[in-house]
Design an enzyme around this catalytic site. Structure first.
Site, mmCIF file in Angstrom:
data_model
loop_
_atom_site.group_PDB
_atom_site.id
_atom_site.type_symbol
_atom_site.label_atom_id
_atom_site.label_comp_id
_atom_site.label_asym_id
_atom_site.label_seq_id
_atom_site.Cartn_x
_atom_site.Cartn_y
_atom_site.Cartn_z
ATOM 1 C CB CYS A 262 -4.046 14.598 22.275
ATOM 2 S SG CYS A 262 -5.429 14.931 21.165
ATOM 3 C CG LEU A 263 -1.088 16.037 25.694
ATOM 4 C CD1 LEU A 263 -0.741 16.872 26.912
ATOM 5 C CD2 LEU A 263 -0.384 16.611 24.473
#
Length: 485
Positions: A262-263
């Site tokens: 994700c990040l």
């Protein structure tokens, strides 16, 4: 949904939990996994997703309600399809090829009244602008009227013992009110709460907002940690103190960088979309990317500084890395900052070892030798770098046998060395006290008092003009120096 036949495309950390939960809820599930080797492993009852046990997988197979396969044709006759394929970045540009492939494989099987849902993280507009035309072309049917199409962002957090697919609220959307109702009805059969939103674009933006929020705030504390180190301030104590405020503050902590699914990726999807569609830069995202992407460089700089203070070059020094995954208690090493740190240290000539009980040895960075975090390895290391705070690691063992530790997670209890960088920086360090500290207050250590961690006081007892808080001064016969990020 007359036959309750579900196809889940992609059997990874998102798709396999969806498939298993659907089986438990009474669906007959086909799990399409284009990697034939992984499909065969699933068919043999061997899970490669840590949140799904072999026993759970075996039960689903034995009941005849789960069929893993690499063949889309086995999904013919489905009622609902969920697409959970990867959406990586390629040289800073979103790679939606897996969504394209899934759409093309699924489209010939779409019938009137079926429901197709995209869960893969992507930029606002993907469902309507990319997926819908592909499904329409391959099926000859019109999305939104002849079959249902929607988007529901995944919120899986691998290894989280508290929040899972069932109890995490599920955002749902559709291309039309009827589509949204169909998508909601499906997830209502799986999860405790659904959260309908007006459009697929809103749902797509929701996912990016969640992770961009985290990304930006992590960048803030990461940059603050770098400055605090140079100012001789314990950023972790400041974070603990700020966390006592019951309103207007959310706790984020520094680390060696960001990783995972994700990040490192999701905020860049949003930034890319803004630049391409609006011709402007998303400055917060780009600044956060710059800070977080360079945290591995900062960690390596700290390693160099700590070894230099002991008159040791990085080249030839034995460095033990604790943790190669991107987060605690998982084996997921995708985009892990540990990999970048290992590569940088290898380039400097370090003699590298790494311990991680979760990561597949086949996925180790080339220069790293996998070892156990036992007494012999800890004692033999010139420096131990805590990169991931796995529960499997033994704090007491590290404290007893390591000599020099860079703790990027503030995992070890007791006082950590905090000082302003200067000519004599690193000439001395703090001993580790194994007595547990109270939350937000390290002053529970036996020698706590004026000048101890938690008091905010210090003195100028350093060497060569380097200011050192009292808790950072070495104790008599101390054998361990610990520094925080």
């Amino acid at each position: 949904m007359s036959s309750n036949r579900l196809v889940v495309i992609g059997q990874g950390y998102v798709g396999l939990p969806v498939a298993m939960r659907a089986v438990a809820a009474g669906w007959r599930v086909v799990g399409v996994e284009i990697d034939a080797g992984r499909a065969a492993r699933l068919a043999a009852g061997r899970s490669y997703v840590e949140d799904i046990s072999d026993g759970e997988l075996e039960a689903a197979l034995a009941g005849g309600n789960y069929l893993p396969t690499a063949d889309y044709a086995r999904a013919d006759g489905f009622d609902v399809a969920v697409i959970t394929v990867p959406t990586p970045l390629r040289e800073g540009t979103p790679d939606l090829s897996y969504i394209v492939d899934a759409a093309q494989g699924l489209a010939p099987l779409v019938r009137r009244g079926t429901t197709v849902i995209l869960e893969s993280t992507t930029y606002p507009g993907t469902t309507e602008e990319l997926l819908a035309p592909l499904l329409a072309e391959g099926s000859g049917l019109k999305p939104g009227t002849e079959f249902h199409l929607g988007y529901s962002p995944e919120r899986i957090d691998p290894g989280n013992p508290t929040w899972n697919l069932v109890n995490t609220p599920k955002v749902v959307s559709g291309m039309s009110p009827a589509c949204r109702s169909a998508v909601t009805a499906f997830y209502d059969s799986l999860v405790e709460r659904t959260v309908p939103v007006a459009s697929t674009r809103t749902a797509e933006l929701t996912k990016l907002l969640e992770n961009t929020f985290r990304h930006v705030n992590i960048a803030l504390v990461n940059e603050l940690a770098m400055f605090a180190h140079e100012l001789g301030v314990d950023v972790w104590e400041a974070i603990d103190a700020a966390s006592t405020k019951p309103f207007g503050y959310l706790r984020f902590t520094p680390g060696p960088g960001v990783g995972g699914h994700c990040l490192p990726i999701d905020p860049s999807y949003l930034s890319w979309r803004v630049r391409r569609s609006l011709g402007r830069s998303f400055r917060f995202v780009e600044l956060a990317n710059d800070v977080n992407d360079h945290m591995p460089d900062h960690v390596v700089g700290r390693v160099t500084e700590m070894l230099n203070a002991r008159h040791q070059p990085v080249a030839g020094s034995r460095v033990l890395l604790l943790g190669l995954a991107y987060k605690k208690n998982t084996g997921d090493a995708r985009e892990s900052p540990s990999t970048r740190i290992a590569g940088l240290l290898a380039e400097l000539g370090a003699d590298l070892r790494a311990a991680d009980p979760h990561v597949d040895p086949a996925r180790l960075p080339a220069p790293v030798r996998l070892v156990e975090a036992n007494a012999a390895e800890l004692a033999a290391a010139d420096l131990v770098v805590v990169l991931v705070d796995h529960d499997a690691f033994d704090r007491e063992l590290v404290a007893r046998h390591a000599r020099l530790v860079l703790d990027t997670r503030r995992w070890l209890p007791g006082p950590h060395d905090v000082r302003r960088r200067g000519p004599a920086a690193g000439a001395f360090g703090g001993a580790l006290d194994l007595a547990p500290s109270l939350p937000f207050d390290d002053a529970a250590a036996d020698d706590a008092g004026p000048g101890a961690v938690g008091s905010g006081l210090g003195d100028d007892s350093g060497v060569g003009g380097v200011w050192v808080p009292a808790q950072a001064r070495p104790r008599e016969a101390a054998g361990l120096t610990v520094e925080s990020l």
